[in-house]
Design a protein around this motif. Structure first.
Motif, PDB file in Angstrom:
ATOM      1  N   THR A 310       1.005   6.476 -23.118  1.00 54.37           N
ATOM      2  CA  THR A 310       2.347   6.696 -22.165  1.00 54.37           C
ATOM      3  C   THR A 310       1.318   8.345 -21.488  1.00 54.37           C
ATOM      4  OG1 THR A 310       3.508   6.465 -24.363  1.00 54.37           O
ATOM      5  CG2 THR A 310       4.234   7.991 -22.837  1.00 54.37           C
ATOM      6  N   ALA A 311       0.488   9.300 -22.413  1.00 48.54           N
ATOM      7  CA  ALA A 311      -0.170  10.424 -22.121  1.00 48.54           C
ATOM      8  C   ALA A 311      -0.689   9.819 -20.539  1.00 48.54           C
ATOM      9  CB  ALA A 311      -0.746  11.345 -23.188  1.00 48.54           C
ATOM     10  N   PRO A 312      -1.546   9.551 -20.921  1.00 44.41           N
ATOM     11  CA  PRO A 312      -3.291   8.995 -20.372  1.00 44.41           C
ATOM     12  C   PRO A 312      -2.703   7.692 -19.239  1.00 44.41           C
ATOM     13  CG  PRO A 312      -3.630   8.327 -22.850  1.00 44.41           C
ATOM     14  CD  PRO A 312      -2.363   8.600 -22.499  1.00 44.41           C
ATOM     15  N   ALA A 313      -1.308   7.608 -19.154  1.00 48.12           N
ATOM     16  CA  ALA A 313      -0.485   6.881 -17.681  1.00 48.12           C
ATOM     17  C   ALA A 313      -0.203   7.907 -17.225  1.00 48.12           C
ATOM     18  CB  ALA A 313       0.267   5.381 -18.514  1.00 48.12           C
ATOM     19  N   LEU A 314      -0.421   8.588 -17.619  1.00 45.32           N
ATOM     20  CA  LEU A 314       0.913   9.753 -16.891  1.00 45.32           C
ATOM     21  C   LEU A 314      -0.145  10.303 -16.109  1.00 45.32           C
ATOM     22  CD1 LEU A 314       3.471  11.472 -19.134  1.00 45.32           C
ATOM     23  CD2 LEU A 314       3.655  10.324 -17.417  1.00 45.32           C
ATOM     24  N   VAL A 315      -1.206  10.648 -16.373  1.00 44.97           N
ATOM     25  CA  VAL A 315      -2.101  11.604 -16.063  1.00 44.97           C
ATOM     26  C   VAL A 315      -2.987   9.852 -14.877  1.00 44.97           C
ATOM     27  CG1 VAL A 315      -4.968  12.096 -16.838  1.00 44.97           C
ATOM     28  CG2 VAL A 315      -3.766  12.359 -18.017  1.00 44.97           C
ATOM     29  N   ALA A 316      -2.815   9.279 -15.523  1.00 46.30           N
ATOM     30  CA  ALA A 316      -3.717   8.290 -14.705  1.00 46.30           C
ATOM     31  C   ALA A 316      -2.850   7.927 -13.576  1.00 46.30           C
ATOM     32  CB  ALA A 316      -3.940   6.833 -15.278  1.00 46.30           C
ATOM     33  N   LEU A 317      -1.873   8.260 -13.434  1.00 46.52           N
ATOM     34  CA  LEU A 317      -0.606   8.056 -12.759  1.00 46.52           C
ATOM     35  C   LEU A 317      -0.752   8.874 -11.677  1.00 46.52           C
ATOM     36  CD1 LEU A 317       1.871   5.936 -11.053  1.00 46.52           C
ATOM     37  CD2 LEU A 317       3.255   7.355 -12.729  1.00 46.52           C
ATOM     38  N   SER A 318      -0.586  10.060 -11.878  1.00 47.78           N
ATOM     39  CA  SER A 318      -0.609  11.818 -11.328  1.00 47.78           C
ATOM     40  C   SER A 318      -2.548  11.859 -10.473  1.00 47.78           C
ATOM     41  CB  SER A 318      -1.486  12.639 -12.460  1.00 47.78           C
ATOM     42  OG  SER A 318      -0.072  13.201 -13.205  1.00 47.78           O
ATOM     43  N   ALA A 319      -3.834  10.842 -10.964  1.00 51.65           N
ATOM     44  CA  ALA A 319      -4.618  10.527 -10.357  1.00 51.65           C
ATOM     45  C   ALA A 319      -4.487  10.211  -9.570  1.00 51.65           C
ATOM     46  CB  ALA A 319      -5.848  10.142 -11.663  1.00 51.65           C
ATOM     47  N   LEU A 320      -3.432   9.159  -8.485  1.00 54.29           N
ATOM     48  CA  LEU A 320      -3.212   7.852  -8.464  1.00 54.29           C
ATOM     49  C   LEU A 320      -2.277   8.675  -6.985  1.00 54.29           C
ATOM     50  CD1 LEU A 320      -2.441   4.280  -9.629  1.00 54.29           C
ATOM     51  CD2 LEU A 320      -3.936   5.072  -8.316  1.00 54.29           C
ATOM     52  N   VAL A 321      -1.805   9.573  -7.420  1.00 53.15           N
ATOM     53  CA  VAL A 321      -0.946  10.551  -6.570  1.00 53.15           C
ATOM     54  C   VAL A 321      -2.225  10.640  -5.869  1.00 53.15           C
ATOM     55  CG1 VAL A 321       0.738  11.963  -5.332  1.00 53.15           C
ATOM     56  CG2 VAL A 321       1.598   9.905  -7.810  1.00 53.15           C
ATOM     57  N   ALA A 322      -2.494  12.040  -6.797  1.00 53.89           N
ATOM     58  CA  ALA A 322      -3.671  12.709  -5.884  1.00 53.89           C
ATOM     59  C   ALA A 322      -4.770  11.852  -4.463  1.00 53.89           C
ATOM     60  CB  ALA A 322      -4.681  13.529  -7.179  1.00 53.89           C
ATOM     61  N   ALA A 323      -5.309  10.757  -5.607  1.00 60.69           N
ATOM     62  CA  ALA A 323      -6.190   9.583  -4.824  1.00 60.69           C
ATOM     63  C   ALA A 323      -5.235   9.487  -3.351  1.00 60.69           C
ATOM     64  CB  ALA A 323      -6.863   9.168  -5.724  1.00 60.69           C
ATOM     65  N   THR A 324      -4.287   9.289  -3.138  1.00 56.35           N
ATOM     66  CA  THR A 324      -3.672   9.430  -2.593  1.00 56.35           C
ATOM     67  C   THR A 324      -3.577   9.947  -1.438  1.00 56.35           C
ATOM     68  OG1 THR A 324      -2.093   7.561  -3.629  1.00 56.35           O
ATOM     69  CG2 THR A 324      -1.119   8.261  -1.093  1.00 56.35           C
ATOM     70  N   LEU A 325      -3.432  11.875  -1.279  1.00 55.86           N
ATOM     71  CA  LEU A 325      -3.713  12.472  -0.716  1.00 55.86           C
ATOM     72  C   LEU A 325      -4.927  12.869  -0.328  1.00 55.86           C
ATOM     73  CD1 LEU A 325      -1.462  15.253  -2.754  1.00 55.86           C
ATOM     74  CD2 LEU A 325      -0.507  13.781  -0.827  1.00 55.86           C
ATOM     75  N   LEU A 326      -6.465  12.282  -1.042  1.00 54.23           N
ATOM     76  CA  LEU A 326      -7.473  13.142  -0.913  1.00 54.23           C
ATOM     77  C   LEU A 326      -8.009  12.365  -0.263  1.00 54.23           C
ATOM     78  CD1 LEU A 326      -8.632  13.749  -4.325  1.00 54.23           C
ATOM     79  CD2 LEU A 326      -7.976  15.694  -3.040  1.00 54.23           C
ATOM     80  N   LEU A 327      -7.268  11.043  -0.037  1.00 53.20           N
ATOM     81  CA  LEU A 327      -8.438   9.466   1.173  1.00 53.20           C
ATOM     82  C   LEU A 327      -7.342   9.798   1.884  1.00 53.20           C
ATOM     83  CD1 LEU A 327      -9.278   7.263  -1.884  1.00 53.20           C
ATOM     84  CD2 LEU A 327     -10.324   8.665  -1.006  1.00 53.20           C
ATOM     85  N   ARG A 328      -6.774  10.509   2.219  1.00 47.39           N
ATOM     86  CA  ARG A 328      -5.990  10.553   3.374  1.00 47.39           C
ATOM     87  C   ARG A 328      -6.469  10.057   4.471  1.00 47.39           C
ATOM     88  NH1 ARG A 328      -2.956  14.144   6.663  1.00 47.39           N
ATOM     89  NH2 ARG A 328      -1.405  13.389   8.129  1.00 47.39           N
ATOM     90  N   ARG A 329      -7.599  11.025   4.940  1.00 43.24           N
ATOM     91  CA  ARG A 329      -8.654  11.707   6.134  1.00 43.24           C
ATOM     92  C   ARG A 329      -9.850  10.706   5.612  1.00 43.24           C
ATOM     93  NH1 ARG A 329      -6.048  14.588   9.554  1.00 43.24           N
ATOM     94  NH2 ARG A 329      -5.199  16.835   8.469  1.00 43.24           N
ATOM     95  N   LYS A 330     -10.852  10.312   4.847  1.00 45.98           N
ATOM     96  CA  LYS A 330     -12.031   9.862   4.917  1.00 45.98           C
ATOM     97  C   LYS A 330     -11.636   8.682   4.472  1.00 45.98           C
ATOM     98  CE  LYS A 330     -14.454  13.111   3.201  1.00 45.98           C
ATOM     99  NZ  LYS A 330     -15.971  13.955   2.356  1.00 45.98           N
ATOM    100  N   GLN A 331     -10.360   7.193   4.142  1.00 49.87           N
ATOM    101  CA  GLN A 331     -10.104   5.723   3.707  1.00 49.87           C
ATOM    102  C   GLN A 331      -8.104   6.393   3.730  1.00 49.87           C
ATOM    103  OE1 GLN A 331     -11.807   3.715   3.111  1.00 49.87           O
ATOM    104  NE2 GLN A 331     -13.833   5.105   2.961  1.00 49.87           N
ATOM    105  N   PRO A 332      -7.898   6.395   5.615  1.00 47.51           N
ATOM    106  CA  PRO A 332      -6.287   6.407   4.963  1.00 47.51           C
ATOM    107  C   PRO A 332      -5.830   4.813   5.317  1.00 47.51           C
ATOM    108  CG  PRO A 332      -7.629   6.148   7.858  1.00 47.51           C
ATOM    109  CD  PRO A 332      -8.519   6.517   6.909  1.00 47.51           C
ATOM    110  N   LEU A 333      -6.635   3.801   5.000  1.00 45.66           N
ATOM    111  CA  LEU A 333      -6.026   2.572   4.967  1.00 45.66           C
ATOM    112  C   LEU A 333      -5.951   2.374   3.548  1.00 45.66           C
ATOM    113  CD1 LEU A 333      -4.977   0.068   6.166  1.00 45.66           C
ATOM    114  CD2 LEU A 333      -7.166  -0.944   5.652  1.00 45.66           C
ATOM    115  N   ILE A 334      -6.624   3.018   2.159  1.00 45.02           N
ATOM    116  CA  ILE A 334      -6.655   2.679   0.738  1.00 45.02           C
ATOM    117  C   ILE A 334      -5.661   3.590   0.523  1.00 45.02           C
ATOM    118  CG2 ILE A 334      -7.837   3.343  -0.683  1.00 45.02           C
ATOM    119  CD1 ILE A 334     -10.665   2.197   0.385  1.00 45.02           C
ATOM    120  N   ALA A 335      -5.642   5.177   1.199  1.00 41.32           N
ATOM    121  CA  ALA A 335      -4.416   5.962   1.411  1.00 41.32           C
ATOM    122  C   ALA A 335      -3.364   5.531   1.391  1.00 41.32           C
ATOM    123  CB  ALA A 335      -4.594   7.153   1.712  1.00 41.32           C
ATOM    124  N   LEU A 336      -2.992   4.725   2.977  1.00 39.23           N
ATOM    125  CA  LEU A 336      -1.898   4.217   3.134  1.00 39.23           C
ATOM    126  C   LEU A 336      -0.946   3.099   2.306  1.00 39.23           C
ATOM    127  CD1 LEU A 336       1.081   3.913   5.191  1.00 39.23           C
ATOM    128  CD2 LEU A 336      -0.508   2.004   5.516  1.00 39.23           C
TER     129      LEU A 336
END
Length: 624
Positions: A310-336
């Motif tokens: 459960t705890a690792p999944a919460l961390v991984a899901l948070s990382a996905l959300v962060a990746a969505t924001l961080l990739l917005r400029r360089k990889q906008p299609l992946i982020a979208l």
């Protein structure tokens, strides 16, 4: 990557192959929620086209308080043309899915043209995305599971709405007239029409907002911020969302909202990150065991470390959300793509007291994942050969698993056998297999199917999360076949009804016994039936379905008129918007000469007769 086929050829191949892999499954039968929504829903089985029958059909769905009228009307249209034959119902679903595939192509093409390298390849890549989406195994239940036309039909308007929004925004950025109207109409009309099929269409404004954030970035033709777009999303997304969430929280925060679940709001929020991450694997790299239709054996997260994932999944899901924001400029299609995937689960994976897992919840979410994966594998020139090979392997996996699963859907027994093997710890999967054997046996005492069903039902009853349905099936099948009923079956049935939340399945277990006893097909001891009803009614608030069933049993079997009318009144009190309970109460009151009470109940019933949908039922009532 060079393409030898045109985009049109890829799409034609995709549609042909989709039809081919789904064709065996069209000949199968109904399953699970198909029965209350279609088979047992007489309102959609009209024989003529008129306002009264169509109103009754439109407002007949038991799946939601919002009734999903457009989906119900489509089932009624199928019935008018071809009756209840599931083949034509499923063929209609397949056609909707294929149309959605073409819309997915159009949406992918326009997104790639805005975010990808300016080349002709974006049309080919979009065609491959649509091809993959059409044959993804996780989308199979939106086609062959008839009732999930609600999902695919709702997303027909979601795809159309997003396509229209993108075209409107391009017009606005090009400085052409009409773009604002096209954007507004596409999102508002798409949402409104989609909601008539299923509530998941309410996410269309969110999807449009995500497309705006990652693709068009609120730009004005003069390169500043476009205030028209900002105001639009304030009106169609933020303004409705705030009161909507407040209303929703007021309902889900009450214990009664979770009375039928074996988990709480907090436990649901802890469990869903694990499930959302599992969906990614099930979409892109599915195994046969992943896509088992029945997922009632899922382990609920009771705390951050129970289970430990459960705890690792919460961390991984948070990382996905962060990746969505961080990739917005360089990889906008992946982020979208990630944003659309996560956004698609904001309705069904958060605070609503729904079941934890259903594969069809990924019908649109899977499109977001394919936006991430397919262009990434197609584009890198330095890895062209390995990428081609990996993409080919993925397509082979998707097509092969969808084709195999579709093949098992060709008959109720082969389908039940397949899912029982895929989910050996699922009580529903094992019960469904036993139920298919019981139906095949026709309850003949010496039928080998009957003898095969009982051990499966006993094993299903003993599984940790099993409902009372296996015990109920053991009792009524033994009674129908003239075999003795084991006392342990009754004891286990009552214990589950009394000690566990009264789920829809447990209520159905009681009702199936009541129907069997009332019809005379089952010889069930009255004192045992009364104990079973009382065990189911210890919960607060009491189930209107069980109250109504007990009232019917008291009237027709026990011949206890006073108890029957009291139970009928209680059922109406618990579900005042359900016409059948009011009709039953009126019949009882008129038989007993309670004319003034019957008149009051009649007025309640007339208030529910929208569009004359109850006219046919009203004619069955005895005269006052």
């Amino acid at each position: 990557m060079k393409f030898t086929l045109t985009p049109a050829s890829i799409l034609a191949l995709a549609l042909a192959l989709t039809a081919l892999v789904y064709w065996p499954g069209l000949s199968g039968g109904y399953i699970f929620d198909d029965f209350p929504n279609i088979v047992d829903n007489t309102a959609i089985q009209a024989d003529s086209l008129n306002l009264e029958s169509m109103s009754a059909a439109a407002l007949s769905s038991p799946s939601s308080i919002f009734k999903r009228p457009l989906a119900s009307l489509s089932f009624a249209a199928n019935h008018l043309l071809t009756g209840l034959d599931p083949y034509w119902m499923k063929l209609t679903n397949l056609l909707i899915h294929m149309i959605n595939g073409l819309l997915a192509y159009g949406l992918a093409k326009i997104l790639l043209s805005q975010l990808g390298p300016k080349s002709r390849n974006h049309r080919h890549i979009a065609a491959l995305i649509a091809f993959a989406w059409l044959v993804l195994p996780i989308n199979l239940t939106a086609v062959l599971y008839v009732v999930q036309r609600m999902e695919s039909l709702a997303h027909l308007f979601v795809f159309m709405g997003l396509l229209g929004y993108c075209h409107g925004r391009i017009r606005m950025l090009d400085g052409r007239n009409g773009g604002t109207i096209i954007c507004s109409f596409s999102v508002i009309a798409g949402t409104a029409l989609g909601l008539l099929a299923k509530e998941s269409a309410i996410l269309l404004p969110l999807y449009a907002a995500l497309v705006e954030c990652f693709v068009f970035r609120f730009q004005h033709p003069d390169h500043g911020l476009d205030r028209r777009v900002i105001v639009f999303f304030l009106l169609v997304l933020i303004a409705p969302m705030v009161p909507g969430l407040l209303w929703l929280f007021s309902h889900v925060a009450t214990p009664s909202a979770w009375a039928a679940r074996d988990f709480t709001l907090i436990e649901r929020l802890l469990s869903e990150p694990r499930i959302i991450l599992s969906y990614i694997k099930w979409t892109l790299l599915p195994s046969i065991g992943d896509l088992s239709f029945y997922h009632d054996d899922v382990i609920v997260s009771r705390s951050l470390l129970q289970p430990w994932t459960t705890a690792p999944a919460l961390v991984a899901l948070s990382a996905l959300v962060a990746a969505t924001l961080l990739l917005r400029r360089k990889q906008p299609l992946i982020a979208l793509g990630l944003a659309l995937y996560l956004g698609a689960h904001t309705l069904t994976a958060t605070i609503l007291p729904l079941e934890l897992i259903y594969e069809h919840r990924n019908y649109f979410a899977s499109f977001g994942l394919l936006l991430c994966v397919v262009p990434t594998l197609v584009r890198p020139p330095s890895l062209a050969t390995p990428a081609k090979l990996l993409l080919a392997i993925l397509f082979a996996l998707w097509i092969g698993l969808t084709a195999w699963t579709s093949w098992t859907w060709r008959h109720p027994i082969t389908l039940a056998q397949e899912y029982a093997v895929r989910a050996p710890h699922s009580p529903r999967a094992q019960y469904a297999l036993a139920q298919s054997y019981l139906i095949a046996s026709n309850y003949a005492p010496e039928s080998p199917y009957l003898k095969a069903a009982w051990p499966i039902l006993e094993q299903a009853a003993a599984l940790p999360k099993a409902s009372a349905l296996p015990e109920s099936a053991l009792i009524f099948s033994a009674s129908k076949a003239g075999h003795p009923i084991a006392p342990d079956w009754w004891a286990s049935l009552d214990r589950k009804l009394r000690d566990r939340p009264l789920s829809q399945e447990n209520a159905s277990a009681v009702m199936s016994l009541a129907r069997c006893a009332r019809s005379g097909q089952c010889n069930l001891p009255e004192e045992r039936m009364i104990e079973t009803f009382l065990a189911a009614l210890v919960h607060s608030p009491p189930s209107a379905r069980v109250l109504a069933a007990y009232g019917d049993y008291a009237w027709n079997v026990l011949q206890d008129r006073a108890l029957a009318i009291k139970l009928a009144q209680d059922a109406v009190e618990q579900a005042p918007a359900e016409p059948e309970y009011l009709i039953t109460l009126i019949k009882m009151q008129r038989v007993l000469g309670l004319d003034s009470e019957a008149e009051k109940t009649w007025k309640q019933l007339i208030a529910l007769n929208l569009g004359g949908r109850l006219n046919a039922r009203l004619q069955t009532l005895p005269p006052n």
